[in-house]
Design a protein around this motif. Sequence first.
Motif, PDB file in Angstrom:
ATOM      1  N   VAL A 161       0.842  -1.192   0.000  1.00 22.25           N
ATOM      2  CA  VAL A 161       0.000   0.000   0.000  1.00 22.25           C
ATOM      3  C   VAL A 161       0.879   1.245   0.000  1.00 22.25           C
ATOM      4  CG1 VAL A 161      -2.022  -1.036   1.091  1.00 22.25           C
ATOM      5  CG2 VAL A 161      -0.261  -0.027   2.519  1.00 22.25           C
ATOM      6  N   ASN A 162       0.418   2.260  -0.702  1.00 24.84           N
ATOM      7  CA  ASN A 162       1.076   3.563  -0.754  1.00 24.84           C
ATOM      8  C   ASN A 162       0.126   4.573  -0.125  1.00 24.84           C
ATOM      9  OD1 ASN A 162       3.354   2.658  -2.402  1.00 24.84           O
ATOM     10  ND2 ASN A 162       1.806   2.398  -3.986  1.00 24.84           N
ATOM     11  N   ILE A 163       0.622   5.309   0.863  1.00 20.22           N
ATOM     12  CA  ILE A 163      -0.236   6.202   1.633  1.00 20.22           C
ATOM     13  C   ILE A 163       0.406   7.584   1.713  1.00 20.22           C
ATOM     14  CG2 ILE A 163      -1.432   6.552   3.821  1.00 20.22           C
ATOM     15  CD1 ILE A 163      -0.990   3.554   4.389  1.00 20.22           C
ATOM     16  N   ALA A 164      -0.407   8.614   1.515  1.00 21.85           N
ATOM     17  CA  ALA A 164       0.030  10.000   1.701  1.00 21.85           C
ATOM     18  C   ALA A 164      -1.000  10.699   2.573  1.00 21.85           C
ATOM     19  CB  ALA A 164       0.157  10.713   0.356  1.00 21.85           C
ATOM     20  N   GLY A 165      -0.549  11.637   3.374  1.00 26.03           N
ATOM     21  CA  GLY A 165      -1.471  12.378   4.227  1.00 26.03           C
ATOM     22  C   GLY A 165      -1.046  13.816   4.376  1.00 26.03           C
ATOM     23  N   TYR A 166      -2.041  14.675   4.518  1.00 28.17           N
ATOM     24  CA  TYR A 166      -1.808  16.109   4.670  1.00 28.17           C
ATOM     25  C   TYR A 166      -2.329  16.570   6.027  1.00 28.17           C
ATOM     26  CZ  TYR A 166      -2.629  21.100   4.204  1.00 28.17           C
ATOM     27  OH  TYR A 166      -2.661  22.447   4.433  1.00 28.17           O
ATOM     28  N   SER A 167      -1.502  17.274   6.793  1.00 27.55           N
ATOM     29  CA  SER A 167      -1.869  17.865   8.068  1.00 27.55           C
ATOM     30  C   SER A 167      -2.385  16.777   9.016  1.00 27.55           C
ATOM     31  CB  SER A 167      -2.888  18.982   7.837  1.00 27.55           C
ATOM     32  OG  SER A 167      -3.080  19.739   9.004  1.00 27.55           O
ATOM     33  N   PHE A 168      -3.601  16.896   9.511  1.00 29.09           N
ATOM     34  CA  PHE A 168      -4.169  15.855  10.372  1.00 29.09           C
ATOM     35  C   PHE A 168      -4.175  14.512   9.654  1.00 29.09           C
ATOM     36  CE2 PHE A 168      -7.904  13.441  11.833  1.00 29.09           C
ATOM     37  CZ  PHE A 168      -7.557  13.271  13.159  1.00 29.09           C
ATOM     38  N   GLY A 169      -4.427  14.521   8.352  1.00 28.52           N
ATOM     39  CA  GLY A 169      -4.419  13.294   7.563  1.00 28.52           C
ATOM     40  C   GLY A 169      -3.052  12.639   7.541  1.00 28.52           C
ATOM     41  N   ALA A 170      -1.976  13.431   7.713  1.00 25.51           N
ATOM     42  CA  ALA A 170      -0.630  12.859   7.774  1.00 25.51           C
ATOM     43  C   ALA A 170      -0.465  12.032   9.041  1.00 25.51           C
ATOM     44  CB  ALA A 170       0.421  13.961   7.709  1.00 25.51           C
ATOM     45  N   GLN A 171      -1.045  12.502  10.140  1.00 25.48           N
ATOM     46  CA  GLN A 171      -0.987  11.734  11.381  1.00 25.48           C
ATOM     47  C   GLN A 171      -1.766  10.430  11.230  1.00 25.48           C
ATOM     48  OE1 GLN A 171      -1.799  14.154  14.877  1.00 25.48           O
ATOM     49  NE2 GLN A 171      -1.182  15.958  13.718  1.00 25.48           N
ATOM     50  N   VAL A 172      -2.916  10.513  10.579  1.00 29.63           N
ATOM     51  CA  VAL A 172      -3.716   9.310  10.339  1.00 29.63           C
ATOM     52  C   VAL A 172      -2.963   8.365   9.404  1.00 29.63           C
ATOM     53  CG1 VAL A 172      -5.898   8.419   9.422  1.00 29.63           C
ATOM     54  CG2 VAL A 172      -5.874  10.558  10.732  1.00 29.63           C
ATOM     55  N   ALA A 173      -2.347   8.924   8.356  1.00 32.68           N
ATOM     56  CA  ALA A 173      -1.594   8.106   7.396  1.00 32.68           C
ATOM     57  C   ALA A 173      -0.444   7.380   8.084  1.00 32.68           C
ATOM     58  CB  ALA A 173      -1.065   8.986   6.260  1.00 32.68           C
ATOM     59  N   PHE A 174       0.264   8.074   8.954  1.00 34.97           N
ATOM     60  CA  PHE A 174       1.383   7.475   9.671  1.00 34.97           C
ATOM     61  C   PHE A 174       0.909   6.315  10.548  1.00 34.97           C
ATOM     62  CE2 PHE A 174       4.305   7.336  13.343  1.00 34.97           C
ATOM     63  CZ  PHE A 174       5.470   7.023  12.672  1.00 34.97           C
ATOM     64  N   ALA A 175      -0.159   6.547  11.307  1.00 32.44           N
ATOM     65  CA  ALA A 175      -0.694   5.492  12.173  1.00 32.44           C
ATOM     66  C   ALA A 175      -1.248   4.336  11.342  1.00 32.44           C
ATOM     67  CB  ALA A 175      -1.769   6.063  13.093  1.00 32.44           C
ATOM     68  N   ALA A 176      -1.873   4.647  10.207  1.00 34.33           N
ATOM     69  CA  ALA A 176      -2.399   3.589   9.328  1.00 34.33           C
ATOM     70  C   ALA A 176      -1.249   2.747   8.771  1.00 34.33           C
ATOM     71  CB  ALA A 176      -3.220   4.191   8.195  1.00 34.33           C
ATOM     72  N   ALA A 177      -0.164   3.401   8.381  1.00 34.49           N
ATOM     73  CA  ALA A 177       0.999   2.667   7.880  1.00 34.49           C
ATOM     74  C   ALA A 177       1.551   1.735   8.951  1.00 34.49           C
ATOM     75  CB  ALA A 177       2.080   3.642   7.407  1.00 34.49           C
ATOM     76  N   CYS A 178       1.594   2.205  10.193  1.00 35.44           N
ATOM     77  CA  CYS A 178       2.034   1.347  11.299  1.00 35.44           C
ATOM     78  C   CYS A 178       1.100   0.149  11.441  1.00 35.44           C
ATOM     79  CB  CYS A 178       2.073   2.140  12.600  1.00 35.44           C
ATOM     80  SG  CYS A 178       3.371   3.381  12.693  1.00 35.44           S
ATOM     81  N   GLU A 179      -0.195   0.391  11.326  1.00 33.60           N
ATOM     82  CA  GLU A 179      -1.172  -0.693  11.437  1.00 33.60           C
ATOM     83  C   GLU A 179      -1.002  -1.705  10.307  1.00 33.60           C
ATOM     84  OE1 GLU A 179      -4.127  -3.178  12.669  1.00 33.60           O
ATOM     85  OE2 GLU A 179      -3.241  -1.519  13.804  1.00 33.60           O
ATOM     86  N   PHE A 180      -0.821  -1.225   9.087  1.00 36.76           N
ATOM     87  CA  PHE A 180      -0.608  -2.155   7.970  1.00 36.76           C
ATOM     88  C   PHE A 180       0.637  -3.001   8.195  1.00 36.76           C
ATOM     89  CE2 PHE A 180      -3.540   0.521   5.392  1.00 36.76           C
ATOM     90  CZ  PHE A 180      -4.398  -0.499   5.007  1.00 36.76           C
ATOM     91  N   GLN A 181       1.696  -2.381   8.689  1.00 43.82           N
ATOM     92  CA  GLN A 181       2.902  -3.159   8.947  1.00 43.82           C
ATOM     93  C   GLN A 181       2.680  -4.172  10.068  1.00 43.82           C
ATOM     94  OE1 GLN A 181       6.338  -0.566   9.308  1.00 43.82           O
ATOM     95  NE2 GLN A 181       6.718  -0.929   7.136  1.00 43.82           N
ATOM     96  N   GLU A 182       1.910  -3.800  11.076  1.00 43.72           N
ATOM     97  CA  GLU A 182       1.573  -4.752  12.150  1.00 43.72           C
ATOM     98  C   GLU A 182       0.818  -5.948  11.575  1.00 43.72           C
ATOM     99  OE1 GLU A 182       2.060  -4.740  15.635  1.00 43.72           O
ATOM    100  OE2 GLU A 182       3.481  -3.112  15.281  1.00 43.72           O
ATOM    101  N   GLN A 183       0.035  -5.723  10.529  1.00 44.59           N
ATOM    102  CA  GLN A 183      -0.728  -6.783   9.875  1.00 44.59           C
ATOM    103  C   GLN A 183       0.128  -7.584   8.891  1.00 44.59           C
ATOM    104  OE1 GLN A 183      -4.085  -4.920   7.940  1.00 44.59           O
ATOM    105  NE2 GLN A 183      -4.921  -4.158   9.859  1.00 44.59           N
ATOM    106  N   GLY A 184       1.381  -7.177   8.708  1.00 40.79           N
ATOM    107  CA  GLY A 184       2.268  -7.872   7.786  1.00 40.79           C
ATOM    108  C   GLY A 184       2.212  -7.360   6.359  1.00 40.79           C
ATOM    109  N   ARG A 185       1.547  -6.225   6.137  1.00 45.31           N
ATOM    110  CA  ARG A 185       1.485  -5.640   4.791  1.00 45.31           C
ATOM    111  C   ARG A 185       2.640  -4.679   4.594  1.00 45.31           C
ATOM    112  NH1 ARG A 185      -4.079  -4.428   2.660  1.00 45.31           N
ATOM    113  NH2 ARG A 185      -2.925  -3.824   0.806  1.00 45.31           N
ATOM    114  N   GLU A 186       3.151  -4.660   3.387  1.00 45.92           N
ATOM    115  CA  GLU A 186       4.253  -3.753   3.043  1.00 45.92           C
ATOM    116  C   GLU A 186       3.693  -2.368   2.736  1.00 45.92           C
ATOM    117  OE1 GLU A 186       7.728  -3.163  -0.333  1.00 45.92           O
ATOM    118  OE2 GLU A 186       6.526  -4.990  -0.343  1.00 45.92           O
ATOM    119  N   VAL A 187       4.371  -1.360   3.268  1.00 47.43           N
ATOM    120  CA  VAL A 187       4.045   0.030   2.952  1.00 47.43           C
ATOM    121  C   VAL A 187       5.125   0.507   1.992  1.00 47.43           C
ATOM    122  CG1 VAL A 187       3.724   2.363   3.844  1.00 47.43           C
ATOM    123  CG2 VAL A 187       2.934   0.392   5.177  1.00 47.43           C
TER     124      VAL A 187
END
Length: 129
Positions: free
Chosen positions: A68-94
């Motif tokens: 998955v490729n994720i980008a986030g702006y402002s508050f969305g950047a914080q969400v994107a960062f946490a989502a990327a961490c979650e995907f990696q916890e699930q074993g998905r590549e960011v």
Amino acid sequence: MPRVFLLPGIGGDEAGLANLRSELADSADFVLVDHPDIDRPSAEIRDFAGIVARAVARIHDVEPTGKVNIAGYSFGAQVAFAAACEFQEQGREVGLLALFDSRALSLSVAGRRVSNSDEASGPFAPLPT
């Protein structure tokens, strides 16, 4: 062409993000992942884990497997960062994590503090030049 999930700021999509998508239209297929209940931003911010969970679920619905490729702006950047961490916890590549105009230097994700600074080590280290 790579698909990039774009999470806007708390105010939702805006002209600057539309311009970014337009400028990069030949290089990436952007999928906007809005925050639900945007008319109640204070309630949204209080449930950060819920926001992240909904973003992860929406991205998973569109891209159920693979990188998955994720980008986030402002508050969305914080969400994107946490989502990327979650995907990696699930074993998905960011493949890409692009954060624009985010003031958060670290977040608490799954009970642990994670840094998003340029000096971060590990899975979110800067890309080699």
